[in-house]
Design an enzyme around this catalytic site. Structure first.
Site, mmCIF file in Angstrom:
data_model
loop_
_atom_site.group_PDB
_atom_site.id
_atom_site.type_symbol
_atom_site.label_atom_id
_atom_site.label_comp_id
_atom_site.label_asym_id
_atom_site.label_seq_id
_atom_site.Cartn_x
_atom_site.Cartn_y
_atom_site.Cartn_z
ATOM 1 N N SER A 1 -43.398 -60.151 32.356
ATOM 2 C CA SER A 1 -43.443 -60.806 31.048
ATOM 3 C C SER A 1 -43.802 -62.298 31.102
ATOM 4 O O SER A 1 -44.537 -62.763 30.230
ATOM 5 C CB SER A 1 -42.118 -60.593 30.308
ATOM 6 N N LYS B 1 -29.361 -54.622 27.370
ATOM 7 C CA LYS B 1 -29.949 -54.261 26.065
ATOM 8 C C LYS B 1 -28.907 -53.785 25.031
ATOM 9 O O LYS B 1 -29.109 -53.954 23.840
ATOM 10 C CB LYS B 1 -31.016 -53.178 26.241
ATOM 11 N N ASP C 1 -39.498 -52.321 21.874
ATOM 12 C CA ASP C 1 -39.929 -51.202 22.727
ATOM 13 C C ASP C 1 -40.458 -50.067 21.850
ATOM 14 O O ASP C 1 -41.480 -49.453 22.151
ATOM 15 C CB ASP C 1 -38.751 -50.651 23.555
ATOM 16 N N GLY D 1 -32.923 -41.675 28.680
ATOM 17 C CA GLY D 1 -32.310 -42.970 28.984
ATOM 18 C C GLY D 1 -32.575 -43.946 27.851
ATOM 19 O O GLY D 1 -32.874 -43.557 26.715
ATOM 20 N N GLY D 2 -32.486 -45.244 28.179
ATOM 21 C CA GLY D 2 -32.631 -46.288 27.162
ATOM 22 C C GLY D 2 -33.992 -46.264 26.478
ATOM 23 O O GLY D 2 -34.081 -46.368 25.250
ATOM 24 N N ALA D 3 -35.056 -46.126 27.261
ATOM 25 C CA ALA D 3 -36.398 -46.152 26.669
ATOM 26 C C ALA D 3 -36.618 -44.914 25.799
ATOM 27 O O ALA D 3 -37.222 -44.996 24.721
ATOM 28 C CB ALA D 3 -37.443 -46.223 27.777
ATOM 29 N N TYR E 1 -45.164 -48.303 34.169
ATOM 30 C CA TYR E 1 -46.344 -49.158 34.292
ATOM 31 C C TYR E 1 -46.577 -49.634 35.724
ATOM 32 O O TYR E 1 -47.563 -50.295 36.006
ATOM 33 C CB TYR E 1 -46.257 -50.371 33.343
ATOM 34 N N GLY F 1 -48.249 -46.623 30.693
ATOM 35 C CA GLY F 1 -47.137 -47.460 30.246
ATOM 36 C C GLY F 1 -47.497 -48.929 30.108
ATOM 37 O O GLY F 1 -46.796 -49.690 29.446
HETATM 38 P P1 NAP Z 1 -32.818 -45.281 32.295
HETATM 39 O O1 NAP Z 1 -32.070 -45.605 31.055
HETATM 40 O O2 NAP Z 1 -32.214 -45.546 33.619
HETATM 41 O O3 NAP Z 1 -33.235 -43.703 32.206
HETATM 42 C C1 NAP Z 1 -33.844 -43.051 33.301
HETATM 43 C C2 NAP Z 1 -34.238 -41.624 32.893
HETATM 44 O O4 NAP Z 1 -34.908 -41.015 34.019
HETATM 45 C C3 NAP Z 1 -33.036 -40.723 32.555
HETATM 46 O O5 NAP Z 1 -33.422 -39.772 31.583
HETATM 47 C C4 NAP Z 1 -32.775 -40.028 33.911
HETATM 48 O O6 NAP Z 1 -32.138 -38.764 33.774
HETATM 49 C C5 NAP Z 1 -34.197 -39.818 34.394
HETATM 50 N N1 NAP Z 1 -34.251 -39.648 35.850
HETATM 51 C C6 NAP Z 1 -34.034 -40.604 36.786
HETATM 52 N N2 NAP Z 1 -34.170 -40.063 38.036
HETATM 53 C C7 NAP Z 1 -34.454 -38.743 37.851
HETATM 54 C C8 NAP Z 1 -34.691 -37.662 38.736
HETATM 55 N N3 NAP Z 1 -34.660 -37.807 40.071
HETATM 56 N N4 NAP Z 1 -34.965 -36.440 38.214
HETATM 57 C C9 NAP Z 1 -35.011 -36.262 36.858
HETATM 58 N N5 NAP Z 1 -34.787 -37.260 35.970
HETATM 59 C C10 NAP Z 1 -34.517 -38.485 36.463
HETATM 60 O O7 NAP Z 1 -34.231 -46.052 32.332
HETATM 61 P P2 NAP Z 1 -35.144 -46.529 31.098
HETATM 62 O O8 NAP Z 1 -34.798 -47.934 30.745
HETATM 63 O O9 NAP Z 1 -35.110 -45.484 30.028
HETATM 64 O O10 NAP Z 1 -36.582 -46.583 31.824
HETATM 65 C C11 NAP Z 1 -37.228 -45.394 32.276
HETATM 66 C C12 NAP Z 1 -38.619 -45.723 32.821
HETATM 67 O O11 NAP Z 1 -39.409 -46.281 31.773
HETATM 68 C C13 NAP Z 1 -38.633 -46.771 33.947
HETATM 69 O O12 NAP Z 1 -39.629 -46.388 34.873
HETATM 70 C C14 NAP Z 1 -39.047 -48.056 33.235
HETATM 71 O O13 NAP Z 1 -39.744 -48.951 34.093
HETATM 72 C C15 NAP Z 1 -39.994 -47.517 32.176
HETATM 73 N N6 NAP Z 1 -40.084 -48.386 30.970
HETATM 74 C C16 NAP Z 1 -41.309 -48.804 30.578
HETATM 75 C C17 NAP Z 1 -41.444 -49.610 29.449
HETATM 76 C C18 NAP Z 1 -42.801 -50.089 29.031
HETATM 77 O O14 NAP Z 1 -42.894 -51.044 28.253
HETATM 78 N N7 NAP Z 1 -43.880 -49.456 29.466
HETATM 79 C C19 NAP Z 1 -40.303 -49.968 28.698
HETATM 80 C C20 NAP Z 1 -39.052 -49.501 29.112
HETATM 81 C C21 NAP Z 1 -38.957 -48.701 30.263
HETATM 82 P P3 NAP Z 1 -30.502 -38.661 33.716
HETATM 83 O O15 NAP Z 1 -30.118 -38.978 32.290
HETATM 84 O O16 NAP Z 1 -30.223 -37.259 34.103
HETATM 85 O O17 NAP Z 1 -29.976 -39.676 34.702
#
Ligand code: NAP
Length: 286
Positions: A21, A70, A106, A132-134, A227, A248
């Protein structure tokens, strides 16, 4: 050049070293000739309240908020935008004369990335992987735009929790299930769009993918919100099948343009911001 009138923005999170950022927002300020600067601040969980007080005391224009703050930041703010309140997470704070208001860009960033890819949402069958959060922000905006949603997650209870939240807020039904090959197969057969919000495929584990290539078809648009790398294994395999794909990187840029416009009131220079992110990503990879 920093002057006595320079307005200060930034990002608070922990860890923060890999954020793209600052590169994106400082390029935008320079591109628009605005006297603003954007800095990274590592704020451990125990310091969040003091950091938020500091935003008022030091008259910051605003900040982005990232993992792990967040949700925790919400009760520390004076006002929360309606969409952020529904989603239950804030990723952007704006300081208007000492009044701190929280937003979630987001969700808007994801939506704008689809719009930029000429994708329409109403009545589309969309499968979201992850809860998850996203995913929360993304599922919420998609339901609000009247998509027909299915959420599959390794932990199905988290997908169910999002579905309950969406039903309570919008009265829209969302299907949920466990992220298994069997459920993927049955939901992808009729899906128009597949969105990966899990971290599967994210650097350094770039050979991971949430969907076996055999289950992909050219009839789906495939969106991956990861991304880093900007082209995940999922996107490569979907592209090989002939699908349209959205990276992403576009969501990252669009959440940034929305934050920039909230802080400055000026239309964001999206091409400058995308180029800055691409260059910063390349440097991170070196
Ligand atoms: P988070 O809250 O930690 O959620 C992670 C998600 O991935 C959960 O649904 C988790 O499942 C799943 N997961 C993790 N490891 C796994 C595995 N081995 N097998 C199956 N599912 C798995 O993270 P987040 O903030 O939502 O972010 C998720 C991704 O999005 C990250 O890569 C982040 O960099 C990306 N992101 C991108 C942007 C953008 O602007 N492009 C914005 C935000 C996030 P469980 O619930 O079962 O643990």
């Amino acid at each position: 050049m920093i002057t006595g009138k320079t307005r200060v923005c930034g990002i608070i999170g922990d860890p923060i070293e890999h954020t793209l950022s600052p590169a994106m927002q400082n390029a935008a300020f320079t591109g628009k000739g605005l006297d603003y600067v954007y800095l990274p601040f590592r704020v451990p969980a125990g310091q969040l309240e003091k950091a938020v007080q500091g935003l008022r005391a030091l008259d910051f224009a605003g900040v982005n908020v990232t993992i792990p703050h967040k949700v925790a930041v919400m009760p520390l703010l004076d006002e929360i935008d309606g969409l952020a309140e529904y989603i239950g997470a804030v990723n952007t704070i704006v300081n208007r004369n000492g009044v701190l208001k929280g937003y979630n860009t987001d969700a808007a960033g994801f939506y704008e990335a689809l719009v930029a890819g000429h994708i329409t949402i109403p009545q589309k069958k969309i499968v979201v992987l992850g809860a998850g959060g996203a995913a929360r922000a993304i599922a919420f905006i998609l339901a609000d735009k009247r998509a027909k949603l299915t959420i599959l997650n390794r932990t199905p209870g988290s997908a169910e929790a999002i579905a309950r939240l969406i039903f309570k807020a919008l009265r829209v039904e969302v299907k949920t299930g466990e992220l298994t090959d069997k459920n993927l197969k049955s939901s992808l057969v009729e899906a128009d769009i597949l969105v990966n919000t899990t971290s599967l495929g994210m650097s350094p584990r770039t050979s991971d993918t949430p969907v076996p290539a055999a289950l992909l078809s050219k009839d789906q648009v495939v969106v991956d919100i990861i991304y880093n790398p900007w082209q995940t294994r999922l996107l490569k395999e979907a592209g090989q099948k002939g699908s349209s794909v959205i990276s992403g990187l576009e969501m990252l840029v669009r959440q940034g343009t929305a934050a920039f416009e909230l802080w400055t009131g000026v239309k964001a220079p999206v091409d400058i911001m995308r180029k800055a992110v691409e260059e910063a990503l390349k440097k991170n990879e070196e």
